[in-house]
Every structure is written in structure tokens, then in C-alpha cells.
Enzyme design. Sequence first.
Site, PDB file in Angstrom:
ATOM      1  N   GLY A 180     -15.334  -1.723  -2.324  1.00 55.91           N
ATOM      2  CA  GLY A 180     -15.648  -1.189  -3.646  1.00 55.91           C
ATOM      3  C   GLY A 180     -16.254   0.200  -3.617  1.00 55.91           C
ATOM      4  O   GLY A 180     -16.536   0.776  -4.670  1.00 55.91           O
TER       5      GLY A 180
ATOM      6  N   LYS B  31     -10.995  12.606  -3.216  1.00 59.86           N
ATOM      7  CA  LYS B  31     -11.740  11.689  -2.359  1.00 59.86           C
ATOM      8  C   LYS B  31     -11.645  12.113  -0.901  1.00 59.86           C
ATOM      9  O   LYS B  31     -10.599  12.583  -0.450  1.00 59.86           O
ATOM     10  CB  LYS B  31     -11.189  10.266  -2.523  1.00 59.86           C
ATOM     11  CG  LYS B  31     -11.876   9.200  -1.690  1.00 59.86           C
ATOM     12  CD  LYS B  31     -11.251   7.848  -1.921  1.00 59.86           C
ATOM     13  CE  LYS B  31      -9.877   7.721  -1.301  1.00 59.86           C
ATOM     14  NZ  LYS B  31      -9.303   6.368  -1.416  1.00 59.86           N
TER      15      LYS B  31
ATOM     16  N   THR C 242     -15.119   3.285  -3.022  1.00 55.99           N
ATOM     17  CA  THR C 242     -14.420   4.325  -3.775  1.00 55.99           C
ATOM     18  C   THR C 242     -14.581   4.117  -5.277  1.00 55.99           C
ATOM     19  O   THR C 242     -14.844   5.060  -6.026  1.00 55.99           O
ATOM     20  CB  THR C 242     -12.923   4.334  -3.404  1.00 55.99           C
ATOM     21  OG1 THR C 242     -12.789   4.662  -2.015  1.00 55.99           O
ATOM     22  CG2 THR C 242     -12.169   5.365  -4.225  1.00 55.99           C
TER      23      THR C 242
ATOM     24  N   HIS D 139       0.820  -1.210   0.000  1.00 55.17           N
ATOM     25  CA  HIS D 139       0.000   0.000   0.000  1.00 55.17           C
ATOM     26  C   HIS D 139       0.856   1.263   0.000  1.00 55.17           C
ATOM     27  O   HIS D 139       0.478   2.278  -0.593  1.00 55.17           O
ATOM     28  CB  HIS D 139      -0.921  -0.009   1.218  1.00 55.17           C
ATOM     29  CG  HIS D 139      -1.858   1.150   1.267  1.00 55.17           C
ATOM     30  ND1 HIS D 139      -2.718   1.464   0.240  1.00 55.17           N
ATOM     31  CD2 HIS D 139      -2.064   2.091   2.231  1.00 55.17           C
ATOM     32  CE1 HIS D 139      -3.422   2.544   0.558  1.00 55.17           C
ATOM     33  NE2 HIS D 139      -3.042   2.942   1.749  1.00 55.17           N
TER      34      HIS D 139
ATOM     35  N   ARG E 294     -12.372  10.615   3.053  1.00 60.10           N
ATOM     36  CA  ARG E 294     -12.736   9.503   3.942  1.00 60.10           C
ATOM     37  C   ARG E 294     -12.813  10.066   5.356  1.00 60.10           C
ATOM     38  O   ARG E 294     -11.831  10.603   5.879  1.00 60.10           O
ATOM     39  CB  ARG E 294     -11.683   8.389   3.860  1.00 60.10           C
ATOM     40  CG  ARG E 294     -12.086   7.116   4.602  1.00 60.10           C
ATOM     41  CD  ARG E 294     -10.958   6.094   4.565  1.00 60.10           C
ATOM     42  NE  ARG E 294     -10.618   5.710   3.218  1.00 60.10           N
ATOM     43  CZ  ARG E 294     -11.236   4.785   2.518  1.00 60.10           C
ATOM     44  NH1 ARG E 294     -12.265   4.147   3.045  1.00 60.10           N
ATOM     45  NH2 ARG E 294     -10.848   4.488   1.300  1.00 60.10           N
TER      46      ARG E 294
END
Length: 321
Positions: free
Chosen positions: A228, A195, A230, A133, A197
Site C-alpha cells: 500500500g 513515482k 504507493t 502486470h 522506486r
Amino acid sequence: MTEPLDIVLLSGSANRQLAGAIAAYLDHPLLYGEALHFSEGNTFVRVPESVRGRDVFLVQGTGPPANDHFMELLFWIDALKRASAASVTVVMPYFSYAKGDKKDEPRVSIRARVCADAIEAAGADRVVVMDLHAPQVQGFFRIPVDDLYAMPVLCDAIAAEGTDELVVVSPDAGFAKKARQYASRLGAPLAIADKQRVDHRELAEVLDLIGDVRGRRALIVDDFTISGGTLFDAARVLRERGAASVAAAVSHSLLRGAALDRLAESAIDRLYVTDTIERDPDDDARARITVVGVAELFGEAIRRIARRESVSVLFDEVRRR
């Protein structure tokens, strides 16, 4: 004729299909280790034959259930070292806790570092993974780590379908650098989604889009997807911005159950994933998923490590982009 490798290739329970494909690529026997998971949660492992003085390559990722597979991984390493293996190289196709790579809020654990310490303490000599990641996770280990890239094989599968009017979309600013590598390899422009979060519920909201996608075939790229959310939200925004079609490519897909139903109903026409996590072919067909094999990448890494050859050639092409 290629000289056979003097290694032991052992599969845990997490990646038996991929381990079999790696063995086929190397034309090398594969040992299937015995792993039992008892009703109260305990795990038991047994190495099926002697590994004394041998270099062992253990294929065991940490896909779902992550905790069970991670504990099994530690027990395999310990069992092999206690069986006097000369070395243990952990081939971990998916390292689930790699996303716990920082302390970004008060009183939380840096889980990737804890797991790295545990793998070393168990006795591993080397680790081979795919698409961590965050690259800095390699620095959590004091043993060599080879972080392979899924991008070349995913791009080849996408390019086989044609790249006319393609635009690559990063799901957030943090993945923009890797998304640019996809765009460069595919000869396509890049767009970036903004995005947000707000908590740990595996939900994220796409607020805006930087770049022009109108009339183009959009390709969202990411390193993994769990729920899924995003991908689905980004696909919706791309359609609203005039994208002619939407596909996605991720290195590791953990979509299961209801998430697969949502994928089948989403604006995503095709999802490309690798086989780093065991999958049900029937579910994949229903949800428009194309699975791209990575056994050759892992197999070539194993071959080069076993023969004391450089592994860097597997990364050079990507790094130049």
C-alpha cells in the site's frame, strides 16, 4: 433454458470463495480438490473423482502464500493430466509472478517466464487470468492466454457512487495508458503521479504530480498493491495538492495486517478491490474496502471456452476505449 456445460469445474485451495461464485453463476457443480500442506513444507493434492476424457477448468490463483499456491497449481495440473483429463484450462485469477516480467538489472531471473514454462511443462492447455502486470507476459506462454480486465466492473462500482468532479490518477507513467481507459469510461480527466522506486523493499516515493486535482474527487487506479506504500504516498500528495477526497481502485489487493491498519489511517477514504484474492470481511470493513465480484467475468470466459465460442467479446469494449 441454457444447455448445461459438459465440463469439470475444480477448485484448488487458493480461491474457494471465487470458485463457488463462478459455479453459482454457471449453475454448475463444483469439485473441491483435496490439498494438504505438510509441516515440512510438502504439498499433496488429490482429484476427488474421475476426470477421464473430460475438459477440466481448474480455479487456482497464486495469492499469499504465493510459492505454496503456485506449487499446488503445478501439482493439480499434473494430477489431472495423469488422470487422463482431455484438457486442463487453468483459471488463475491472480498471477503473482507476472510482475517479474523483465531483466532490468544484472543477474536477475525473469520469474514470469520461468513460471510460464513450468505451467506448460506440467501440462496446461490454456490459461485464463485477470489484469496481468504487463500484457507481454502473455507472450511468455506458447499456449492460449486470456487476460481478462477488471476495469469495467470496478468502474461500474465507482460510477454507482457518482462521478461528479472526479479525476483519475495514475500512480506512475507506466500505468498511464490503463489509467486513461478508466478516465475515458468514467468521463473524467487524468492526472499522473511521478513515482520513484529505489530498491525491492515494496516502498516507493511519489515525487510530483502532473495534472490539476484541486477541489476534485481523486481516484487512484492500479493493477495491484502489496504494502500500500504507493497508494498511501500518492493519497498524501493528492490531499496536499487540494483534492477534496481520495479513493483508490486496484484489481488485486494483497494488503494484510499492518498494511490494513495503515490504510485505515491513510488519506484514502475508500479502496475498491476485486475478489481475485481471498479476503477477511471483518478486515475489509475496518479498512474501508469495497470488494467487487468478478465471478461473472470468469464464468462467461469459461462458458465461451467450453462451447468453443469467441472470448474476444469480453475484451472488445475495453479495447475500443
